[in-house]
Design a protein around this motif. Sequence first.
Motif, mmCIF file in Angstrom:
data_model
loop_
_atom_site.group_PDB
_atom_site.id
_atom_site.type_symbol
_atom_site.label_atom_id
_atom_site.label_comp_id
_atom_site.label_asym_id
_atom_site.label_seq_id
_atom_site.Cartn_x
_atom_site.Cartn_y
_atom_site.Cartn_z
ATOM 1 N N PRO A 39 -23.201 -11.225 0.617
ATOM 2 C CA PRO A 39 -23.706 -10.922 1.958
ATOM 3 C C PRO A 39 -23.770 -12.179 2.826
ATOM 4 C CG PRO A 39 -25.491 -10.964 0.357
ATOM 5 C CD PRO A 39 -24.217 -11.141 -0.418
ATOM 6 N N PRO A 40 -23.823 -11.994 4.154
ATOM 7 C CA PRO A 40 -23.823 -10.720 4.870
ATOM 8 C C PRO A 40 -22.439 -10.077 4.913
ATOM 9 C CG PRO A 40 -23.867 -12.527 6.429
ATOM 10 C CD PRO A 40 -23.993 -13.152 5.079
ATOM 11 N N VAL A 41 -22.401 -8.740 4.968
ATOM 12 C CA VAL A 41 -21.166 -7.974 4.925
ATOM 13 C C VAL A 41 -21.014 -7.171 6.219
ATOM 14 C CG1 VAL A 41 -19.873 -6.185 3.715
ATOM 15 C CG2 VAL A 41 -21.263 -7.804 2.404
ATOM 16 N N ILE A 42 -19.848 -7.256 6.817
ATOM 17 C CA ILE A 42 -19.512 -6.470 7.996
ATOM 18 C C ILE A 42 -18.487 -5.432 7.568
ATOM 19 C CG2 ILE A 42 -18.667 -6.498 10.361
ATOM 20 C CD1 ILE A 42 -21.235 -8.146 9.873
ATOM 21 N N LEU A 43 -18.784 -4.179 7.766
ATOM 22 C CA LEU A 43 -17.949 -3.080 7.289
ATOM 23 C C LEU A 43 -17.285 -2.386 8.476
ATOM 24 C CD1 LEU A 43 -17.154 -1.486 4.708
ATOM 25 C CD2 LEU A 43 -19.227 -0.104 5.058
ATOM 26 N N ILE A 44 -15.953 -2.298 8.441
ATOM 27 C CA ILE A 44 -15.188 -1.736 9.553
ATOM 28 C C ILE A 44 -14.351 -0.558 9.050
ATOM 29 C CG2 ILE A 44 -13.480 -2.180 11.357
ATOM 30 C CD1 ILE A 44 -16.023 -3.791 11.705
ATOM 31 N N GLY A 45 -14.462 0.578 9.711
ATOM 32 C CA GLY A 45 -13.622 1.718 9.402
ATOM 33 C C GLY A 45 -12.360 1.684 10.248
ATOM 34 N N VAL A 46 -11.218 1.858 9.591
ATOM 35 C CA VAL A 46 -9.930 1.869 10.289
ATOM 36 C C VAL A 46 -9.383 3.291 10.235
ATOM 37 C CG1 VAL A 46 -7.634 0.870 10.444
ATOM 38 C CG2 VAL A 46 -9.540 -0.519 9.577
ATOM 39 N N ASP A 47 -9.430 3.971 11.395
ATOM 40 C CA ASP A 47 -8.969 5.347 11.500
ATOM 41 C C ASP A 47 -9.658 6.213 10.431
ATOM 42 O OD1 ASP A 47 -6.586 7.619 11.230
ATOM 43 O OD2 ASP A 47 -6.736 6.770 13.235
ATOM 44 N N ARG A 48 -8.880 6.891 9.578
ATOM 45 C CA ARG A 48 -9.466 7.807 8.597
ATOM 46 C C ARG A 48 -10.272 7.082 7.515
ATOM 47 N NH1 ARG A 48 -8.960 11.396 4.356
ATOM 48 N NH2 ARG A 48 -9.648 13.488 4.958
ATOM 49 N N GLY A 49 -10.087 5.764 7.423
ATOM 50 C CA GLY A 49 -10.918 4.990 6.516
ATOM 51 C C GLY A 49 -12.390 5.093 6.849
ATOM 52 N N THR A 50 -12.704 5.420 8.112
ATOM 53 C CA THR A 50 -14.098 5.605 8.511
ATOM 54 C C THR A 50 -14.731 6.759 7.743
ATOM 55 O OG1 THR A 50 -13.452 4.874 10.726
ATOM 56 C CG2 THR A 50 -15.619 5.901 10.492
ATOM 57 N N VAL A 51 -13.990 7.833 7.567
ATOM 58 C CA VAL A 51 -14.485 8.982 6.795
ATOM 59 C C VAL A 51 -14.696 8.587 5.341
ATOM 60 C CG1 VAL A 51 -13.987 11.344 6.059
ATOM 61 C CG2 VAL A 51 -13.316 10.583 8.347
ATOM 62 N N ILE A 53 -15.507 5.684 4.237
ATOM 63 C CA ILE A 53 -16.740 4.890 4.179
ATOM 64 C C ILE A 53 -17.958 5.808 4.163
ATOM 65 C CG2 ILE A 53 -18.198 3.299 5.486
ATOM 66 C CD1 ILE A 53 -15.623 1.926 6.438
ATOM 67 N N LEU A 54 -17.960 6.811 5.020
ATOM 68 C CA LEU A 54 -19.078 7.754 5.038
ATOM 69 C C LEU A 54 -19.197 8.486 3.705
ATOM 70 C CD1 LEU A 54 -18.652 9.283 8.619
ATOM 71 C CD2 LEU A 54 -20.200 7.443 7.902
ATOM 72 N N ASP A 55 -18.049 8.824 3.098
ATOM 73 C CA ASP A 55 -18.074 9.483 1.787
ATOM 74 C C ASP A 55 -18.677 8.587 0.718
ATOM 75 O OD1 ASP A 55 -16.892 11.744 2.841
ATOM 76 O OD2 ASP A 55 -14.865 11.230 2.182
ATOM 77 N N ALA A 56 -18.614 7.267 0.931
ATOM 78 C CA ALA A 56 -19.180 6.309 -0.021
ATOM 79 C C ALA A 56 -20.677 6.101 0.199
ATOM 80 C CB ALA A 56 -18.454 4.971 0.082
ATOM 81 N N GLY A 57 -21.245 6.801 1.163
ATOM 82 C CA GLY A 57 -22.673 6.669 1.440
ATOM 83 C C GLY A 57 -23.020 5.464 2.281
ATOM 84 N N LEU A 58 -22.054 4.965 3.064
ATOM 85 C CA LEU A 58 -22.252 3.799 3.908
ATOM 86 C C LEU A 58 -21.932 4.160 5.355
ATOM 87 C CD1 LEU A 58 -20.351 1.306 1.590
ATOM 88 C CD2 LEU A 58 -22.825 1.340 1.921
ATOM 89 N N ILE A 59 -22.426 3.350 6.270
ATOM 90 C CA ILE A 59 -22.120 3.525 7.689
ATOM 91 C C ILE A 59 -21.492 2.230 8.190
ATOM 92 C CG2 ILE A 59 -23.024 3.984 9.998
ATOM 93 C CD1 ILE A 59 -25.319 5.497 8.717
ATOM 94 N N PRO A 60 -20.284 2.296 8.726
ATOM 95 C CA PRO A 60 -19.646 1.064 9.203
ATOM 96 C C PRO A 60 -20.279 0.536 10.475
ATOM 97 C CG PRO A 60 -18.310 2.962 9.782
ATOM 98 C CD PRO A 60 -19.436 3.484 8.920
ATOM 99 N N SER A 61 -20.101 -0.750 10.707
ATOM 100 C CA SER A 61 -20.576 -1.353 11.946
ATOM 101 C C SER A 61 -19.712 -0.946 13.128
ATOM 102 C CB SER A 61 -20.556 -2.884 11.820
ATOM 103 O OG SER A 61 -21.325 -3.309 10.738
ATOM 104 N N ARG A 62 -18.452 -0.629 12.831
ATOM 105 C CA ARG A 62 -17.503 -0.327 13.898
ATOM 106 C C ARG A 62 -16.393 0.534 13.308
ATOM 107 N NH1 ARG A 62 -16.685 -3.475 18.553
ATOM 108 N NH2 ARG A 62 -14.683 -3.179 19.625
ATOM 109 N N ALA A 63 -15.811 1.389 14.124
ATOM 110 C CA ALA A 63 -14.654 2.186 13.731
ATOM 111 C C ALA A 63 -13.543 1.952 14.742
ATOM 112 C CB ALA A 63 -15.008 3.664 13.656
ATOM 113 N N VAL A 64 -12.340 1.697 14.248
ATOM 114 C CA VAL A 64 -11.200 1.356 15.095
ATOM 115 C C VAL A 64 -10.036 2.274 14.743
ATOM 116 C CG1 VAL A 64 -9.540 -0.442 15.711
ATOM 117 C CG2 VAL A 64 -11.920 -1.052 15.240
#
Length: 228
Positions: A39-51, A53-64
């Motif tokens: 840490p610290p960790v910044i988590l970014i969802g890229v297109d469908r990767g955002t879903v 991330i949510l399936d992993a029980g996490l919320i990204p800082s940003r989705a692109v």
Amino acid sequence: MRETTMKNDTKRDGDTWILVAGGTVSPAFIRRVFDEAKPPVILIGVDRGTVKILDAGLIPSRAVGDFDSVSREEWERICAQKIHVEKLIPEKDDTDTEHALRYALAERPRRILCLGCTGTRLDQTLSSIGLLKQAADEGVEAFILDENNRVRVVRDSCTLHKKEAFGKYVSVLPYGDRLEHLYMKGFKYPAEDVSTDFSVSLTVSNELSAKVGEIRCDGYCIVIESKD
């Protein structure tokens, strides 16, 4: 859900950034990489990767992304989390992954880990590996990770430590037409001023034999650590 947060106008030297794209990656693997990252960790969802991330029980800082690969239900799920979304137009000159990588590099992170960049689309996989040169040029350590491989683009040299090895096998491949003046020390099959190209497999499936392995070349090379 565990949430990661960031201020978009604040640079964070020393952060680990995790980009999750829409390729082959399991929620369990995303969660493991996230939990093991320094840490610290910044988590970014890229297109469908955002879903994913949510399936992993996490919320990204940003989705692109242009989000043309998500269903209406998945898009509503993303919006319901009130994630900061940068929605791109589909008709653009770069991939969603490249856009996200450039955004991350501009923030000067310590390390970037790219998940969901391998899978059934070989064009996307090869393109994503090529993008790692941008990180090498910026002096930022960046990897593509999946369950069986850790990939990086190296500029001039790198050091591998056996205690931190990702897998048994280490392959060094040309980035571009040729691999010039390759030296490998501390490996089962050492290299002494070897030059080769992508049409031969001379530098595939080597193994660390010492506690520390050194790789040097002129210019750039692709280093892949693999498990069976």
